[in-house]
Structure formats: structure tokens, C-alpha cells
Design a protein around this motif. Structure first.
Motif, short mmCIF file in Angstrom:
data_model
loop_
_atom_site.label_atom_id
_atom_site.label_comp_id
_atom_site.label_asym_id
_atom_site.label_seq_id
_atom_site.Cartn_x
_atom_site.Cartn_y
_atom_site.Cartn_z
N MET A 71 -8.16 98.84 -36.48
CA MET A 71 -7.96 100.11 -35.80
C MET A 71 -7.88 99.93 -34.29
N ALA A 72 -8.70 99.05 -33.75
CA ALA A 72 -8.68 98.83 -32.30
C ALA A 72 -7.30 98.37 -31.86
N HIS A 73 -6.67 97.50 -32.63
CA HIS A 73 -5.33 97.01 -32.30
C HIS A 73 -4.32 98.15 -32.37
N ALA A 74 -4.40 98.98 -33.40
CA ALA A 74 -3.47 100.10 -33.56
C ALA A 74 -3.62 101.10 -32.41
N LEU A 75 -4.86 101.39 -32.03
CA LEU A 75 -5.07 102.33 -30.92
C LEU A 75 -4.57 101.76 -29.60
N LEU A 76 -4.76 100.47 -29.40
CA LEU A 76 -4.28 99.83 -28.18
C LEU A 76 -2.75 99.85 -28.12
N ALA A 77 -2.10 99.58 -29.24
CA ALA A 77 -0.63 99.61 -29.29
C ALA A 77 -0.11 101.02 -29.03
N GLU A 78 -0.77 102.02 -29.59
CA GLU A 78 -0.36 103.41 -29.38
C GLU A 78 -0.52 103.79 -27.91
N HIS A 79 -1.62 103.38 -27.31
CA HIS A 79 -1.87 103.68 -25.89
C HIS A 79 -0.80 103.02 -25.01
N ARG A 84 4.13 103.22 -21.57
CA ARG A 84 5.51 102.81 -21.28
C ARG A 84 6.44 104.00 -21.25
N ARG A 85 6.26 104.92 -22.19
CA ARG A 85 7.11 106.12 -22.24
C ARG A 85 6.92 106.96 -20.97
N LYS A 86 5.67 107.10 -20.53
CA LYS A 86 5.39 107.86 -19.31
C LYS A 86 6.05 107.21 -18.11
#
Length: 100
Positions: A71-79, A84-86
Motif C-alpha cells: 500500500m505504501a508503494h501504491a500511495l507514493l505512486a499516486e502522490h 506531475r499532473r499539477k
């Protein structure tokens, strides 16, 4: 919630993970969290606290390098994707070349 309890109700599991109950169920549906056990019956789902801990554990590859897992990896990737989008939107507004 008793810190020593291993099997958690939905409300306790959500509190333990730090999300709302509806978010907990969404995370289970998307496979980011383990599903509950229904050993007490279909209306009594219980989450294993140790399984939730395993999702958030951090693996140490080298003494000075920490790699997130689960989960930590998934949350980091989402962040990182949101960041990047911002940056891309801000560059567009300033009419600069879009960072990739």
C-alpha cells in the motif's frame, strides 16, 4: 479500539489504517488491501490486523536505502502522479514546455 485485538470490525480496521469505512471497502475492492474474513458469518466481516500491517511494511534493501512495499508503494505512486499532473497544468498556464 484495543491495540491487542487481532481481528477488527470495519470501523476499527478503517481507523487503524487511517481512512473512512467507505474508503476501506473501496481499497479492498481494488485489491490494495486484503479482504476481510467472514468466518463469523456473512454479516460479520473481520480484518486481520497482521495482514493490514503486512501491506504497510517497509522492506529494507540496503542499510541506507528503504523501499516501500504494498500500500505504501501504491500511495507514493499516486502522490507522484498527482504532483506531475499539477506541474504540467502549471506549465501550461505559464505557456512553458510541458515537463514529462
Amino acid at each position: 479500539m484495543d491495540k491487542g485485538k487481532r481481528w477488527l470490525k470495519a470501523e476499527d480496521a478503517a481507523t487503524y489504517v487511517g481512512v473512512r469505512v467507505d474508503q476501506l471497502r473501496r481499497l479492498v475492492r481494488t485489491g490494495r488491501l486484503p479482504p476481510p474474513s467472514h468466518s463469523l458469518g456473512p454479516r460479520s466481516p473481520r480484518w486481520d490486523r497482521l495482514a493490514l500491517d503486512a501491506v504497510f511494511e517497509v522492506k529494507q534493501v540496503k542499510p541506507d536505502h528503504v523501499t516501500p512495499s504494498g500500500m505504501a508503494h501504491a500511495l507514493l505512486a499516486e502522490h507522484n502522479a498527482k504532483r506531475r499532473r499539477k506541474e504540467q497544468v502549471e506549465a501550461f498556464r505559464r505557456r512553458e514546455p510541458v515537463p514529462r
